[in-house]
Design a protein around this motif. Structure first.
Motif, short mmCIF file in Angstrom:
data_model
loop_
_atom_site.label_atom_id
_atom_site.label_comp_id
_atom_site.label_asym_id
_atom_site.label_seq_id
_atom_site.Cartn_x
_atom_site.Cartn_y
_atom_site.Cartn_z
N ARG A 196 -4.43 4.85 0.41
CA ARG A 196 -3.35 3.89 0.18
C ARG A 196 -3.59 3.17 -1.14
O ARG A 196 -4.53 2.39 -1.26
CB ARG A 196 -3.26 2.90 1.33
N ASN A 243 -8.93 -0.19 -5.46
CA ASN A 243 -9.03 1.24 -5.16
C ASN A 243 -10.15 1.89 -5.97
O ASN A 243 -10.84 2.79 -5.48
CB ASN A 243 -7.71 1.97 -5.45
N PRO A 279 0.84 -1.20 0.00
CA PRO A 279 0.00 0.00 0.00
C PRO A 279 0.88 1.26 0.00
O PRO A 279 1.68 1.45 0.90
CB PRO A 279 -0.80 -0.12 1.29
N LYS A 280 0.75 2.06 -1.06
CA LYS A 280 1.56 3.28 -1.17
C LYS A 280 0.71 4.48 -0.78
O LYS A 280 -0.33 4.71 -1.37
CB LYS A 280 2.07 3.44 -2.60
N PRO A 281 1.17 5.27 0.21
CA PRO A 281 0.41 6.46 0.61
C PRO A 281 0.41 7.49 -0.53
O PRO A 281 1.47 7.90 -1.00
CB PRO A 281 1.15 7.00 1.82
#
Length: 187
Positions: A54, A83, A42-44
């Motif tokens: 995320r 997402n 999970p990339k902020p």
């Protein structure tokens, strides 16, 4: 976001996940055995209106055959369909910015729409484009997006992913070749 764009996002993401369901266990296994660590990363990122979320991606082990294959065919982006279903992203839009990027000028304007899995700059130059040109293409999308443009970008993305084109990098000292964004819209 227009109801028709959201409907396309939901239908497209659900359909893609359904079609890819038989291959997902194979992908998950390939990612898991290619290197240590979690399968999903999970990339902020910053989403619409500057809200953090995320963004999910498969972990890509650089230098491994699996990592190159996933990246070359954009398969590392498949978890971002989740997402889209959550309403944090769209199928098409500007790429999300890292949360630590200061949102001023063009960066702030990009957050007036949901970020996308793909967009104008991904189908016309990818990493070969300097930040300024990427911002120009993303801002063009923000101002001019319409359902027909989204569908054309999706077709280009699927075609590129199927062929497995690698990210194009600009040759040192040579400007990146950039297609004209206005060519997407028919009069």
């Amino acid at each position: 976001m227009s109801p028709s764009k959201r409907a396309v996002d939901l239908l497209g993401a659900a359909l893609l996940l359904l079609l890819l369901a038989p291959a997902l266990p194979v992908l998950l296994t390939a990612v898991a055995v290619s290197a240590r660590g979690p399968v999903l990363v999970p990339k902020p990122c910053t989403g619409a209106g500057g809200r953090p979320f995320r963004m999910l991606t498969f972990r890509v082990a650089p230098g491994t055959r699996t990592g190159r294959l996933l990246h070359r065919h954009y398969l590392d982006h498949l978890p971002q369909l989740v997402n889209v279903l959550r309403g944090e992203m769209s199928l098409v839009g500007p790429r999300p910015l890292p949360v630590d990027r200061i949102l001023t000028g063009s960066a702030r304007a990009r957050t007036s729409v949901r970020p996308g899995i793909t967009g104008l700059w991904q189908t016309g130059g990818r990493s070969g484009l300097p930040w300024e040109e990427m911002a120009v293409q993303d801002l063009h999308y923000v101002r001019e997006h319409w359902l027909g443009m989204d569908l054309k970008i999706l077709v280009r993305t699927l075609s590129t992913a199927r062929r497995g084109r690698p990210a194009r990098a600009a040759t040192a000292g040579a400007p990146a070749r950039v297609p004209r964004p206005q060519g997407l819209r028919q009069a």
